[in-house]
Each structure stands twice: as structure tokens, then as C-alpha cells.
Design a protein around this motif. Structure first.
Motif, PDB file in Angstrom:
ATOM      1  N   PRO A   1      31.139  81.006  18.121  1.00  0.00           N
ATOM      2  CA  PRO A   1      32.421  80.291  18.244  1.00  0.00           C
ATOM      3  C   PRO A   1      33.516  81.216  18.776  1.00  0.00           C
ATOM      4  O   PRO A   1      33.467  82.432  18.598  1.00  0.00           O
ATOM      5  CB  PRO A   1      32.716  79.839  16.812  1.00  0.00           C
ATOM      6  N   ALA A   2      34.502  80.613  19.408  1.00  0.00           N
ATOM      7  CA  ALA A   2      35.653  81.354  19.931  1.00  0.00           C
ATOM      8  C   ALA A   2      36.925  80.613  19.551  1.00  0.00           C
ATOM      9  O   ALA A   2      36.900  79.416  19.252  1.00  0.00           O
ATOM     10  CB  ALA A   2      35.551  81.508  21.451  1.00  0.00           C
ATOM     11  N   PRO A   3      38.053  81.308  19.521  1.00  0.00           N
ATOM     12  CA  PRO A   3      39.320  80.643  19.155  1.00  0.00           C
ATOM     13  C   PRO A   3      39.685  79.533  20.131  1.00  0.00           C
ATOM     14  O   PRO A   3      39.142  79.409  21.225  1.00  0.00           O
ATOM     15  CB  PRO A   3      40.337  81.792  19.211  1.00  0.00           C
ATOM     16  N   ARG A   4      40.675  78.730  19.723  1.00  0.00           N
ATOM     17  CA  ARG A   4      41.260  77.675  20.549  1.00  0.00           C
ATOM     18  C   ARG A   4      40.233  76.623  20.969  1.00  0.00           C
ATOM     19  O   ARG A   4      40.192  76.188  22.113  1.00  0.00           O
ATOM     20  CB  ARG A   4      41.953  78.267  21.776  1.00  0.00           C
ATOM     21  N   ASN A   5      39.343  76.272  20.028  1.00  0.00           N
ATOM     22  CA  ASN A   5      38.381  75.195  20.252  1.00  0.00           C
ATOM     23  C   ASN A   5      37.479  75.487  21.451  1.00  0.00           C
ATOM     24  O   ASN A   5      37.224  74.630  22.296  1.00  0.00           O
ATOM     25  CB  ASN A   5      39.116  73.865  20.459  1.00  0.00           C
ATOM     26  N   MET A   6      36.989  76.717  21.500  1.00  0.00           N
ATOM     27  CA  MET A   6      36.107  77.126  22.580  1.00  0.00           C
ATOM     28  C   MET A   6      34.853  77.766  21.997  1.00  0.00           C
ATOM     29  O   MET A   6      34.788  78.073  20.804  1.00  0.00           O
ATOM     30  CB  MET A   6      36.807  78.104  23.531  1.00  0.00           C
ATOM     31  N   THR A   7      33.854  77.945  22.842  1.00  0.00           N
ATOM     32  CA  THR A   7      32.647  78.662  22.462  1.00  0.00           C
ATOM     33  C   THR A   7      32.426  79.785  23.457  1.00  0.00           C
ATOM     34  O   THR A   7      32.853  79.704  24.615  1.00  0.00           O
ATOM     35  CB  THR A   7      31.424  77.720  22.441  1.00  0.00           C
ATOM     36  N   GLU A   8      31.764  80.841  23.005  1.00  0.00           N
ATOM     37  CA  GLU A   8      31.586  82.019  23.853  1.00  0.00           C
ATOM     38  C   GLU A   8      30.121  82.385  23.960  1.00  0.00           C
ATOM     39  O   GLU A   8      29.399  82.414  22.963  1.00  0.00           O
ATOM     40  CB  GLU A   8      32.377  83.196  23.288  1.00  0.00           C
ATOM     41  N   VAL A   9      29.692  82.669  25.174  1.00  0.00           N
ATOM     42  CA  VAL A   9      28.366  83.213  25.411  1.00  0.00           C
ATOM     43  C   VAL A   9      28.545  84.558  26.106  1.00  0.00           C
ATOM     44  O   VAL A   9      29.301  84.682  27.056  1.00  0.00           O
ATOM     45  CB  VAL A   9      27.491  82.258  26.257  1.00  0.00           C
ATOM     46  N   SER A  10      27.873  85.580  25.574  1.00  0.00           N
ATOM     47  CA  SER A  10      28.012  86.933  26.121  1.00  0.00           C
ATOM     48  C   SER A  10      26.647  87.527  26.403  1.00  0.00           C
ATOM     49  O   SER A  10      25.659  87.209  25.737  1.00  0.00           O
ATOM     50  CB  SER A  10      28.803  87.832  25.164  1.00  0.00           C
ATOM     51  N   VAL A  11      26.614  88.410  27.406  1.00  0.00           N
ATOM     52  CA  VAL A  11      25.388  89.117  27.787  1.00  0.00           C
ATOM     53  C   VAL A  11      25.716  90.607  27.793  1.00  0.00           C
ATOM     54  O   VAL A  11      26.621  91.037  28.512  1.00  0.00           O
ATOM     55  CB  VAL A  11      24.873  88.667  29.167  1.00  0.00           C
TER      56      VAL A  11
ATOM     57  N   ARG B   1      36.807  75.183  33.671  1.00  0.00           N
ATOM     58  CA  ARG B   1      38.048  75.482  32.957  1.00  0.00           C
ATOM     59  C   ARG B   1      37.832  76.512  31.855  1.00  0.00           C
ATOM     60  O   ARG B   1      38.413  76.431  30.769  1.00  0.00           O
ATOM     61  CB  ARG B   1      38.666  74.193  32.366  1.00  0.00           C
ATOM     62  N   GLY B   2      36.979  77.483  32.158  1.00  0.00           N
ATOM     63  CA  GLY B   2      36.679  78.516  31.180  1.00  0.00           C
ATOM     64  C   GLY B   2      37.361  79.827  31.508  1.00  0.00           C
ATOM     65  O   GLY B   2      38.268  79.909  32.332  1.00  0.00           O
ATOM     66  N   ARG B   3      36.895  80.875  30.852  1.00  0.00           N
ATOM     67  CA  ARG B   3      37.473  82.205  31.031  1.00  0.00           C
ATOM     68  C   ARG B   3      36.352  83.230  31.110  1.00  0.00           C
ATOM     69  O   ARG B   3      35.446  83.241  30.263  1.00  0.00           O
ATOM     70  CB  ARG B   3      38.408  82.534  29.870  1.00  0.00           C
TER      71      ARG B   3
ATOM     72  N   ARG C   1      34.005  82.120  28.026  1.00  0.00           N
ATOM     73  CA  ARG C   1      34.443  81.152  27.032  1.00  0.00           C
ATOM     74  C   ARG C   1      34.617  79.802  27.707  1.00  0.00           C
ATOM     75  O   ARG C   1      35.243  79.695  28.760  1.00  0.00           O
ATOM     76  CB  ARG C   1      35.763  81.597  26.401  1.00  0.00           C
ATOM     77  N   LEU C   2      34.051  78.781  27.069  1.00  0.00           N
ATOM     78  CA  LEU C   2      34.097  77.422  27.599  1.00  0.00           C
ATOM     79  C   LEU C   2      34.695  76.493  26.559  1.00  0.00           C
ATOM     80  O   LEU C   2      34.416  76.636  25.357  1.00  0.00           O
ATOM     81  CB  LEU C   2      32.699  76.934  27.972  1.00  0.00           C
ATOM     82  N   PRO C   3      35.521  75.522  26.977  1.00  0.00           N
ATOM     83  CA  PRO C   3      36.091  74.581  26.017  1.00  0.00           C
ATOM     84  C   PRO C   3      35.039  73.647  25.465  1.00  0.00           C
ATOM     85  O   PRO C   3      34.156  73.179  26.205  1.00  0.00           O
ATOM     86  CB  PRO C   3      37.145  73.825  26.842  1.00  0.00           C
TER      87      PRO C   3
END
Length: 401
Positions: free
Chosen positions: A319-329, A377-379, A395-397
């Protein structure tokens, strides 16, 4: 009312017709507005002068300052314009609207025009005929481009119109760089292919079978490199065409990530190359499944190419802040120097061109990923430390229920 007190309808009609003709001649609407405003106010000023000449005129101390009225009218007209405009009174700046003050400084009014503009190309405009335009590089900052146009109002007043063309110049420069880089990337393998084929063709039966096979292997490798590059160029073009179309398909991100990770599963008995941690949540996003798979596949592929080869690449979904989810490599490779990080998503940018080409990279992977993230609309973030490794995270909403 006496004749002198009548409204100057004829002059106002002439001013209106002149304005229409200027518009018809494709003159800037802003300049037409300024000229028309000054003309109308001058007609009213003439009317006030005629009133002064009447026998029952006002005391001198109460007479209107007609020059001040005209100047105030011009200043008000210039101030209402949204693009930077400067009103000059012979060699001095009489008025500058808010946009011009923001560009050239708050203390612009009252300065000598040459001192205020500073740039030699801009100063040269002051001696050119009305209607002249000059292109001024680095007027405000080092990479800015401005178009300045000089418009005459009467024998005394001039308006300098300033248009910021920096964005257009950046786009043109980026287009030129892209074409040059793409041509270079295609020319290199093509030259190699042509060279080996010509060698085989000219030598005929004189080349032994082993050498022939080696040459053909090189031709095949370079042809596939060209094929990959063209596929990436087409992918990038498609992404740019649909970057404003927000995907609507609901996608369960853990399942999508699991599918991509399975593509990198080792052969039976081999070491694990990619580890996947998805946590207990099952985030759902709105997206394009094919593009999100391409995004994650590219990140993992880069991590495997540039990692140390001993430690598995870690893919983490959380999970990520501001109602987002995060995937990292994350990899544990040599890392990337800080000066390269801001440029990694530029097309054809490579920190080590030789190593990248040897690994089969086209220099477009991260540029494609950036466009995918923007469409969703991600980061996108890239963090790296020399000797430690690199982490690429997106990070994706979350999709609304």
C-alpha cells in the motif's frame, strides 16, 4: 447640446471600421484592441478640448489633463492583456502589465527601454520599423526563447508585445534530437548487416562454413536488434497518441504481477532469479493490462541485466499513501551515479552505451515506462546508490469501488 458637445460618432465609426480591417488583415487581436482603445480615447480627448474653448469654460485648475487621460487609457488597456506587453514613451517605459513585470522585474516602469530589455537582439528591435519581430534567446533564463514585436500607436508611443516560445522551441529541439538518435540507432546495425552480407557476397565460396555461420549469426543478431528498436518506437508512438485516454479496465495488480514474475522463473534446478512479495492486500487499479505487464517486465529485465547476478531481484507490492498502491523492483547491482538519475527516462539515454547495447537495450525502455505511468496517472521514482543497487517504484491510484 451645442455642436462641440456632440458625441463624435463619425470618428468612432471610422475607428471601428479600421479595427475590423486590421482584424481582417490578421493583425493580432491584442494590438487591435490597444489601437482601438487609444483611438476612442483620443476622440473623447478632442471633445474635451472643444469644451475647453467654450466661453463658459472651467477654471484652469479644474481643467482635465488630456495627456494624462490618454496615457491612463493606454496603461489600462495594456494592463488588461494576459501576455507580457510594454508601453514605451519615446525612450522610456511608460507602462508594463503584470505579465511583463513578472518576466522582466517589478521596477520595469520608468526605466530606459534599452536597459530594461538588456539583450542586444531585443535592443535592436527598438530601431526597426513598426511591425518588426525579433527572436530573442535567453531573454529571461538561459534556455528561454521569446518573440518580441514592435507596434506603433502614434509618433510618440509604441507597444512591445512579448510571446514566450520556449515550449515550442523545446518540442522542436526534442523532435530533432529524437530523429537524429533514432537514425543513429538504426544506422549502426544496418551498417553491420550490409558489411557482413557484402563480405559473404563478394567472397562467394572462398569463405569457410564456420566463418559463414559466424557472419550470419552477427547479421541475425543485428537484424533482431533493429526489429526490437522498431517495436519500441511503435510502442512509444502509440503511447503518445493515447496518453490522454485514461484506461477503464479494473485490474487485480497481484495477479498481473504474478504472471510477469513467472516469465522469469528459473529452469528446473536453477537458482531463483526473481522474488515476489505481495502482502495480504489485493489492490485493484484501472489500467491497461498489456501496458502494465510491459512496464513491470521492463523493470525486472533491467534489474536482471544490471544486477550482480548473485542476489535475486525483489518485486514488492504494498500500500501507498493517498489511496494508491506501489510496486517496486530492487536489484543489488553497481548502482547509478546521481548525475544520471534525472535523465534516465529520456529517449535513447544510456549511462553506459556500450554495456547497454551489448545487453540488447534500445535506450527506449524507461521512456516507454514513463509514458505508461503518465497514462495511468501514476508516479515513477528511481532511487539508486553506487555499490548498493537500484530501486524503481511506481505508484498507481486505486480503482474506486
Amino acid at each position: 447640446m451645442s455642436g462641440n458637445r456632440q458625441i463624435p460618432w463619425a470618428g468612432m465609426l471610422l475607428a471601428l471600421l479600421t479595427s475590423i480591417c486590421l482584424v481582417w488583415a490578421s493583425v493580432s487581436l491584442l494590438i487591435v484592441a490597444v489601437v482601438a482603445g487609444v483611438w476612442f480615447f483620443s476622440l473623447w480627448a478632442d471633445r474635451l478640448r472643444s469644451m475647453e474653448e467654450e466661453p463658459a469654460r472651467q477654471p484652469i485648475s479644474e481643467r482635465p489633463d488630456l495627456d494624462a487621460i490618454a496615457r491612463n487609457a493606454m496603461e489600462a488597456t495594456v494592463e488588461s492583456v494576459s501576455i507580457p506587453m510594454i508601453l514605451t514613451d519615446e525612450t522610456r517605459i511608460r507602462a508594463a502589465n503584470a505579465a511583463a513585470r513578472a518576466v522582466l522585474g517589478k521596477h520595469l516602469v520608468g526605466q530606459d527601454t534599452r536597459i530594461a530589455l538588456r539583450h542586444p537582439d531585443a535592443i535592436r528591435l527598438l530601431d526597426q520599423p513598426d511591425g518588426s519581430t525579433v527572436t530573442v534567446p535567453a531573454l529571461t533564463v538561459s534556455d528561454s526563447v521569446w518573440h518580441l514585436t514592435r507596434h506603433g500607436i502614434d509618433a510618440r508611443y509604441r507597444v512591445i508585445e512579448m510571446r514566450d516560445r520556449t515550449a515550442e522551441a523545446d518540442i522542436s529541439r526534442a523532435h530533432t534530437d529524437f530523429v537524429a538518435n533514432a537514425s543513429h540507432e538504426l544506422r549502426t546495425p544496418l551498417s553491420s548487416i550490409i558489411g557482413y552480407v557484402e563480405t559473404l557476397s563478394d567472397a562467394g565460396d572462398k569463405v569457410d562454413g564456420a566463418l559463414t555461420q559466424r557472419f550470419l549469426g552477427t547479421v541475425l543478431r543485428e537484424a533482431r536488434r533493429m526489429q526490437t528498436l522498431l517495436a519500441d518506437l511503435m510502442s512509444l508512438s502509440q503511447l503518445e497518441a493515447e496518453k490522454h485516454d485514461l484506461p477503464e479496465t479494473r485490474i487485480e495488480l497481484p495477479q498481473l504481477a504474478q504472471r510477469v514474475v513467472r516469465e522469469f522463473a528459473p529452469a528446473p534446478g536453477g537458482a531463483i532469479r526473481v522474488e515476489f512479495e505481495k502482502g495480504e492486500d489485493a489492490p485493484v487499479v484501472r489500467g491497461d493490462a498489456k501496458q502494465l505487464e510491459q512496464l513491470l517486465r521492463n523493470f525486472i529485465d533491467n534489474a536482471l541485466k544490471y544486477g550482480d547476478g548473485e542476489t535475486p531481484v525483489r518485486v514488492v507490492l504494498k500500500p501507498a499513501p493517498r489511496n494508491m498502491t506501489e510496486v517496486s523492483v530492487t536489484d543489488t547491482g553497481a548502482g547509478i551515479a546521481p548525475e544520471h538519475l534525472p535523465h534516465l527516462t529520456r529517449r535513447f539515454y544510456r549511462t553506459d552505451p556500450g554495456r547497454s547495447r551489448a545487453a540488447g537495450g534500445t535506450g527506449l525502455g524507461l521512456a516507454i515506462c514513463k509514458h505508461i505511468v503518465e497514462r495511468h496517472r501514476g508516479r515513477l521514482d528511481i532511487a539508486s546508490k553506487l555499490g548498493v543497487g537500484t530501486t524503481v517504484s511506481v505508484r498507481l491510484p486505486l480503482a474506486a469501488d
